[in-house]
Motif scaffolding. Structure first.
Motif, short mmCIF file in Angstrom:
data_model
loop_
_atom_site.label_atom_id
_atom_site.label_comp_id
_atom_site.label_asym_id
_atom_site.label_seq_id
_atom_site.Cartn_x
_atom_site.Cartn_y
_atom_site.Cartn_z
N VAL A 36 0.84 -1.20 0.00
CA VAL A 36 0.00 0.00 0.00
C VAL A 36 0.88 1.25 0.00
O VAL A 36 0.63 2.20 -0.74
N ALA A 37 1.93 1.24 0.80
CA ALA A 37 2.82 2.40 0.88
C ALA A 37 3.53 2.66 -0.45
O ALA A 37 3.64 3.81 -0.89
N GLU A 38 4.02 1.60 -1.10
CA GLU A 38 4.68 1.76 -2.39
C GLU A 38 3.72 2.29 -3.44
O GLU A 38 4.06 3.17 -4.24
N THR A 39 2.50 1.76 -3.43
CA THR A 39 1.49 2.20 -4.38
C THR A 39 1.18 3.67 -4.17
O THR A 39 1.08 4.44 -5.14
N ALA A 40 1.05 4.09 -2.92
CA ALA A 40 0.78 5.49 -2.62
C ALA A 40 1.91 6.38 -3.14
O ALA A 40 1.67 7.44 -3.71
N ALA A 41 3.14 5.93 -2.97
CA ALA A 41 4.29 6.71 -3.44
C ALA A 41 4.27 6.83 -4.96
O ALA A 41 4.51 7.92 -5.50
N HIS A 42 3.99 5.74 -5.66
CA HIS A 42 3.94 5.77 -7.12
C HIS A 42 2.83 6.68 -7.63
O HIS A 42 3.00 7.37 -8.64
N SER A 48 -3.94 6.94 3.03
CA SER A 48 -5.36 6.78 3.36
C SER A 48 -6.23 6.77 2.11
O SER A 48 -7.20 6.00 2.03
N VAL A 49 -5.91 7.57 1.12
CA VAL A 49 -6.67 7.59 -0.14
C VAL A 49 -6.47 6.29 -0.89
O VAL A 49 -7.42 5.70 -1.41
N VAL A 50 -5.23 5.81 -0.95
CA VAL A 50 -4.94 4.55 -1.63
C VAL A 50 -5.67 3.41 -0.94
O VAL A 50 -6.19 2.50 -1.61
N MET A 51 -5.74 3.44 0.37
CA MET A 51 -6.45 2.37 1.09
C MET A 51 -7.93 2.37 0.72
O MET A 51 -8.53 1.30 0.54
N ILE A 52 -8.53 3.54 0.58
CA ILE A 52 -9.94 3.62 0.21
C ILE A 52 -10.14 3.10 -1.21
O ILE A 52 -11.05 2.30 -1.48
N LEU A 53 -9.28 3.54 -2.14
CA LEU A 53 -9.37 3.06 -3.52
C LEU A 53 -9.16 1.55 -3.59
O LEU A 53 -9.89 0.84 -4.29
N ALA A 54 -8.17 1.06 -2.85
CA ALA A 54 -7.89 -0.38 -2.84
C ALA A 54 -9.07 -1.16 -2.27
O ALA A 54 -9.43 -2.21 -2.82
N CYS A 55 -9.65 -0.66 -1.21
CA CYS A 55 -10.81 -1.35 -0.61
C CYS A 55 -11.95 -1.45 -1.60
O CYS A 55 -12.62 -2.48 -1.69
N ASP A 56 -12.18 -0.38 -2.37
CA ASP A 56 -13.23 -0.42 -3.39
C ASP A 56 -12.93 -1.49 -4.43
O ASP A 56 -13.82 -2.25 -4.84
N LEU A 57 -11.68 -1.57 -4.87
CA LEU A 57 -11.29 -2.56 -5.88
C LEU A 57 -11.31 -3.98 -5.30
O LEU A 57 -11.63 -4.94 -6.01
N ILE A 58 -10.97 -4.11 -4.03
CA ILE A 58 -11.03 -5.42 -3.36
C ILE A 58 -12.47 -5.89 -3.26
O ILE A 58 -12.80 -7.03 -3.59
N ASP A 59 -13.35 -4.99 -2.82
CA ASP A 59 -14.78 -5.33 -2.70
C ASP A 59 -15.38 -5.74 -4.04
O ASP A 59 -16.26 -6.59 -4.10
N ALA A 60 -14.92 -5.10 -5.12
CA ALA A 60 -15.44 -5.40 -6.45
C ALA A 60 -14.78 -6.64 -7.06
O ALA A 60 -15.18 -7.11 -8.13
N GLY A 61 -13.73 -7.19 -6.40
CA GLY A 61 -13.09 -8.40 -6.87
C GLY A 61 -11.99 -8.20 -7.89
O GLY A 61 -11.57 -9.15 -8.54
#
Length: 93
Positions: A36-42, A48-61
């Motif tokens: 998550v940290a590397e993704t946020a840096a890229h 916190s924003v990356v975690m929200i985006l990731a959670c949305d993509l995780i929930d959608a599969g």
């Protein structure tokens, strides 16, 4: 922050056209299994924003998580001492 993100079957799956630009960029980055940290840096986004985006993509599969890579365990000090002693014996022989 150390949780690894990875796309789910990236070759066969595509995000819907309704996916936002940041979600698409995150999904593309996760093809290479990043934390998550590397993704946020890229992405130049707060974690916190990356975690929200990731959670949305995780929930959608579209994205899955992996626990962080196990940290290497150091060998027992006694074993290291025995190896050192054995090497010293070999050198003095």
């Amino acid at each position: 922050m150390e949780t690894l993100l990875e796309t789910v079957d990236a070759e066969k799956t595509e995000l819907p056209v309704t996916a936002g630009r940041q979600e698409q960029m995150l999904w593309r980055l996760c093809r290479h299994r990043l934390s998550v940290a590397e993704t946020a840096a890229h992405l130049g986004l707060p974690v916190s924003v990356v975690m929200i985006l990731a959670c949305d993509l995780i929930d959608a599969g579209y994205v899955t998580t992996r626990s962080q890579a196990p940290q290497a365990q150091l060998p027992d000090v006694h074993i290291l001492q025995e190896v050192l002693d054995g090497l010293r014996r070999q050198l003095s022989a």
